[in-house]
Design a protein around this motif. Structure first.
Motif, PDB file in Angstrom:
ATOM      1  N   GLU A  29       0.876  -1.166   0.000  1.00 58.70           N
ATOM      2  CA  GLU A  29       0.000   0.000   0.000  1.00 58.70           C
ATOM      3  C   GLU A  29       0.915   1.217   0.000  1.00 58.70           C
ATOM      4  O   GLU A  29       2.093   1.104   0.312  1.00 58.70           O
ATOM      5  CB  GLU A  29      -0.882   0.036   1.250  1.00 58.70           C
ATOM      6  CG  GLU A  29      -1.893  -1.087   1.345  1.00 58.70           C
ATOM      7  CD  GLU A  29      -2.706  -1.026   2.626  1.00 58.70           C
ATOM      8  OE1 GLU A  29      -2.818   0.071   3.222  1.00 58.70           O
ATOM      9  OE2 GLU A  29      -3.215  -2.077   3.034  1.00 58.70           O
ATOM     10  N   LYS A  30       0.372   2.376  -0.315  1.00 56.52           N
ATOM     11  CA  LYS A  30       1.195   3.576  -0.264  1.00 56.52           C
ATOM     12  C   LYS A  30       1.712   3.750   1.164  1.00 56.52           C
ATOM     13  O   LYS A  30       0.952   3.779   2.113  1.00 56.52           O
ATOM     14  CB  LYS A  30       0.399   4.810  -0.694  1.00 56.52           C
ATOM     15  CG  LYS A  30       1.240   6.067  -0.742  1.00 56.52           C
ATOM     16  CD  LYS A  30       0.449   7.251  -1.241  1.00 56.52           C
ATOM     17  CE  LYS A  30       1.348   8.469  -1.335  1.00 56.52           C
ATOM     18  NZ  LYS A  30       0.599   9.632  -1.840  1.00 56.52           N
ATOM     19  N   GLY A  31       3.047   3.812   1.295  1.00 54.64           N
ATOM     20  CA  GLY A  31       3.672   3.990   2.600  1.00 54.64           C
ATOM     21  C   GLY A  31       3.785   2.723   3.420  1.00 54.64           C
ATOM     22  O   GLY A  31       4.191   2.766   4.586  1.00 54.64           O
ATOM     23  N   SER A  32       3.478   1.573   2.837  1.00 55.85           N
ATOM     24  CA  SER A  32       3.572   0.316   3.585  1.00 55.85           C
ATOM     25  C   SER A  32       3.903  -0.840   2.642  1.00 55.85           C
ATOM     26  O   SER A  32       3.433  -0.875   1.508  1.00 55.85           O
ATOM     27  CB  SER A  32       2.248   0.025   4.292  1.00 55.85           C
ATOM     28  OG  SER A  32       2.326  -1.189   5.008  1.00 55.85           O
ATOM     29  N   CYS A  33       4.712  -1.750   3.149  1.00 58.70           N
ATOM     30  CA  CYS A  33       5.035  -2.944   2.379  1.00 58.70           C
ATOM     31  C   CYS A  33       5.321  -4.080   3.353  1.00 58.70           C
ATOM     32  O   CYS A  33       5.978  -3.883   4.380  1.00 58.70           O
ATOM     33  CB  CYS A  33       6.251  -2.705   1.484  1.00 58.70           C
ATOM     34  SG  CYS A  33       6.574  -4.083   0.358  1.00 58.70           S
ATOM     35  N   LYS A  34       4.805  -5.244   3.039  1.00 60.10           N
ATOM     36  CA  LYS A  34       5.041  -6.440   3.842  1.00 60.10           C
ATOM     37  C   LYS A  34       5.762  -7.450   2.962  1.00 60.10           C
ATOM     38  O   LYS A  34       5.308  -7.740   1.848  1.00 60.10           O
ATOM     39  CB  LYS A  34       3.723  -7.026   4.334  1.00 60.10           C
ATOM     40  CG  LYS A  34       3.881  -8.221   5.263  1.00 60.10           C
ATOM     41  CD  LYS A  34       2.542  -8.860   5.606  1.00 60.10           C
ATOM     42  CE  LYS A  34       1.759  -8.015   6.556  1.00 60.10           C
ATOM     43  NZ  LYS A  34       0.531  -8.726   7.039  1.00 60.10           N
TER      44      LYS A  34
END
Length: 135
Positions: A29-34
């Protein structure tokens, strides 16, 4: 223009080290990564535990991928990690950039590294966002 959720995949395609680690992109997601990976035998230190650089590298990858989801090339300028638990061969680790604070060209991120529900490391990163767009 490239879709923001495609940026980590593009980065992984060009990142031989993260590929060697076996890292896979799980969520973006924008501003997040797993991202996730499994600890292998060749990643163990002299004590039979995962080398600290393994969890650090996984977290650093999540950090870098997350920071770039804003659409600009972003580069790390400072990072640190706290190792909380020892890791074993066969452990599946997930690193998720859970905090993303964008201040002008400087961004701040916190990444949690987990084995199941257990936090095994906490990583902090500061990033500089350039003017160059991802294409």
């Amino acid at each position: 223009m490239i879709k923001l959720e495609e940026i980590p995949h593009k980065m992984l395609d060009q990142d031989q080290f993260s590929q060697w680690l076996g890292i896979e992109v799980l969520e973006v997601e924008k501003g997040s990564c797993k991202v996730g990976m499994t600890v292998r035998k060749e990643m163990l230190n002299s004590m039979g535990k995962a080398h600290g650089g393994i969890s650090y590298s996984l977290a650093d990858t999540a950090f870098g991928f997350s920071a770039n989801t804003h659409g600009k090339y972003a580069v790390s300028i400072e990072t640190s990690i706290n190792h909380i638990e020892a890791l074993e061969e066969g452990d599946y680790l997930i690193a998720e950039a859970v905090t993303d604070i964008a201040k002008t060209k400087i961004g701040f991120n916190i990444v949690e590294v987990k084995r199941g529900d257990q936090i095994v490391a906490l990583f902090k990163g500061v990033v500089y966002r350039t003017n160059k767009d991802w294409e």
